[in-house]
Design a protein around this motif. Structure first.
Motif, PDB file in Angstrom:
ATOM      1  N   ILE A 182      48.376  27.223  55.319  1.00 35.67           N
ATOM      2  CA  ILE A 182      48.534  28.471  54.557  1.00 35.67           C
ATOM      3  C   ILE A 182      49.840  29.159  54.960  1.00 35.67           C
ATOM      4  O   ILE A 182      50.607  29.616  54.110  1.00 35.67           O
ATOM      5  N   GLU A 183      50.110  29.207  56.261  1.00 40.03           N
ATOM      6  CA  GLU A 183      51.351  29.819  56.753  1.00 40.03           C
ATOM      7  C   GLU A 183      52.569  29.108  56.151  1.00 40.03           C
ATOM      8  O   GLU A 183      53.503  29.752  55.658  1.00 40.03           O
ATOM      9  N   LYS A 184      52.564  27.788  56.178  1.00 43.68           N
ATOM     10  CA  LYS A 184      53.687  27.006  55.646  1.00 43.68           C
ATOM     11  C   LYS A 184      53.886  27.296  54.163  1.00 43.68           C
ATOM     12  O   LYS A 184      55.014  27.484  53.701  1.00 43.68           O
ATOM     13  N   GLU A 240      43.022  34.178  45.043  1.00 39.34           N
ATOM     14  CA  GLU A 240      43.683  32.993  44.493  1.00 39.34           C
ATOM     15  C   GLU A 240      44.110  32.036  45.604  1.00 39.34           C
ATOM     16  O   GLU A 240      43.975  30.816  45.466  1.00 39.34           O
ATOM     17  N   LEU A 241      44.633  32.594  46.706  1.00 37.53           N
ATOM     18  CA  LEU A 241      45.009  31.746  47.838  1.00 37.53           C
ATOM     19  C   LEU A 241      43.784  31.070  48.438  1.00 37.53           C
ATOM     20  O   LEU A 241      43.826  29.883  48.779  1.00 37.53           O
ATOM     21  N   ALA A 242      42.703  31.828  48.582  1.00 42.45           N
ATOM     22  CA  ALA A 242      41.476  31.265  49.147  1.00 42.45           C
ATOM     23  C   ALA A 242      40.960  30.121  48.268  1.00 42.45           C
ATOM     24  O   ALA A 242      40.523  29.087  48.778  1.00 42.45           O
ATOM     25  N   GLU A 243      41.055  30.314  46.973  1.00 43.67           N
ATOM     26  CA  GLU A 243      40.609  29.260  46.051  1.00 43.67           C
ATOM     27  C   GLU A 243      41.531  28.037  46.153  1.00 43.67           C
ATOM     28  O   GLU A 243      41.064  26.905  46.199  1.00 43.67           O
ATOM     29  N   LYS A 244      42.825  28.272  46.209  1.00 36.82           N
ATOM     30  CA  LYS A 244      43.795  27.183  46.294  1.00 36.82           C
ATOM     31  C   LYS A 244      43.570  26.330  47.541  1.00 36.82           C
ATOM     32  O   LYS A 244      43.650  25.105  47.488  1.00 36.82           O
ATOM     33  N   PHE A 245      43.277  26.984  48.664  1.00 36.17           N
ATOM     34  CA  PHE A 245      43.111  26.258  49.928  1.00 36.17           C
ATOM     35  C   PHE A 245      41.644  26.007  50.270  1.00 36.17           C
ATOM     36  O   PHE A 245      41.338  25.531  51.356  1.00 36.17           O
ATOM     37  N   GLN A 246      40.764  26.339  49.348  1.00 32.16           N
ATOM     38  CA  GLN A 246      39.321  26.128  49.511  1.00 32.16           C
ATOM     39  C   GLN A 246      38.828  26.678  50.844  1.00 32.16           C
ATOM     40  O   GLN A 246      38.251  25.963  51.677  1.00 32.16           O
ATOM     41  N   CYS A 247      39.108  27.964  51.042  1.00 27.52           N
ATOM     42  CA  CYS A 247      38.664  28.638  52.254  1.00 27.52           C
ATOM     43  C   CYS A 247      38.151  30.026  51.876  1.00 27.52           C
ATOM     44  O   CYS A 247      38.254  30.437  50.715  1.00 27.52           O
ATOM     45  N   VAL A 248      37.608  30.727  52.823  1.00 26.72           N
ATOM     46  CA  VAL A 248      37.130  32.084  52.568  1.00 26.72           C
ATOM     47  C   VAL A 248      38.310  33.058  52.620  1.00 26.72           C
ATOM     48  O   VAL A 248      39.299  32.805  53.327  1.00 26.72           O
ATOM     49  N   PRO A 249      38.245  34.162  51.875  1.00 30.16           N
ATOM     50  CA  PRO A 249      39.340  35.137  51.890  1.00 30.16           C
ATOM     51  C   PRO A 249      39.670  35.685  53.289  1.00 30.16           C
ATOM     52  O   PRO A 249      40.819  36.001  53.572  1.00 30.16           O
ATOM     53  N   SER A 250      38.684  35.724  54.167  1.00 31.90           N
ATOM     54  CA  SER A 250      38.960  36.211  55.530  1.00 31.90           C
ATOM     55  C   SER A 250      39.922  35.280  56.271  1.00 31.90           C
ATOM     56  O   SER A 250      40.634  35.722  57.172  1.00 31.90           O
TER      57      SER A 250
END
Length: 152
Positions: A8-10, A28-38
């Motif tokens: 995510i940082e990269k 949107e980022l959480a969905e893109k990386f399939q992770c939780v928003p936290s």
């Protein structure tokens, strides 16, 4: 293999390469990386702090977003002065490391200098209580940074 925070940082840094100000949506980022928003919050808080040369602003409400700004100092000396100003009376190890990493990323210091500085602010070096150790860490890093201004 890199962890999700590194990825995510990269991704965010690659976007920042083309623009010093970006707006992101946490969901949107959480969905893109399939992770939780936290997880996105964690990356923004730990890897995009002022010590590392970023300002992160969160806009809430309908259509809310996160704005990440890459702060670019005019000179190396100005950046060093800003970092000295952030240190204060006491300094936690992670904040010290963030300052050093920022200086390395901005090419104010070499990798060798960064390794030496990180070892000097490592929590295991002085066998002292936490408040005294944090005061000592602050003084050591300030002294190192001040010596850099005379080097350049």
């Amino acid at each position: 293999m890199r962890n999700i925070s590194d990825i995510i940082e990269k991704y965010i840094k690659e976007i920042l390469d083309s623009s010093d100000i970006i707006k992101l949506r946490r969901s949107e980022l959480a969905e893109k990386f399939q992770c939780v928003p936290s997880q996105i919050n964690y990356v923004l808080k730990t890897r995009f702090s002022i010590e590392r040369g970023y300002v992160v602003e969160s806009k809430r409400g309908g259509g809310g977003y996160i704005q990440v700004i890459k702060v670019r100092p005019v000179t190396d000396a100005e950046l060093i002065d800003e970092m000295i100003g952030l240190i204060g009376y006491r300094l936690a190890e992670n904040m010290g490391e963030s300052i050093i990493i920022h200086l390395l990323e901005e090419q104010v210091i070499s990798e060798r200098e960064a390794r030496l500085m990180i070892s000097a602010v490592d929590q295991t070096i002085p066998d002292l209580g936490v408040p005294l150790r944090d005061e000592m860490r602050a003084n050591i890093l300030k002294a190192m940074l001040q010596s850099l201004t005379y080097k350049r």
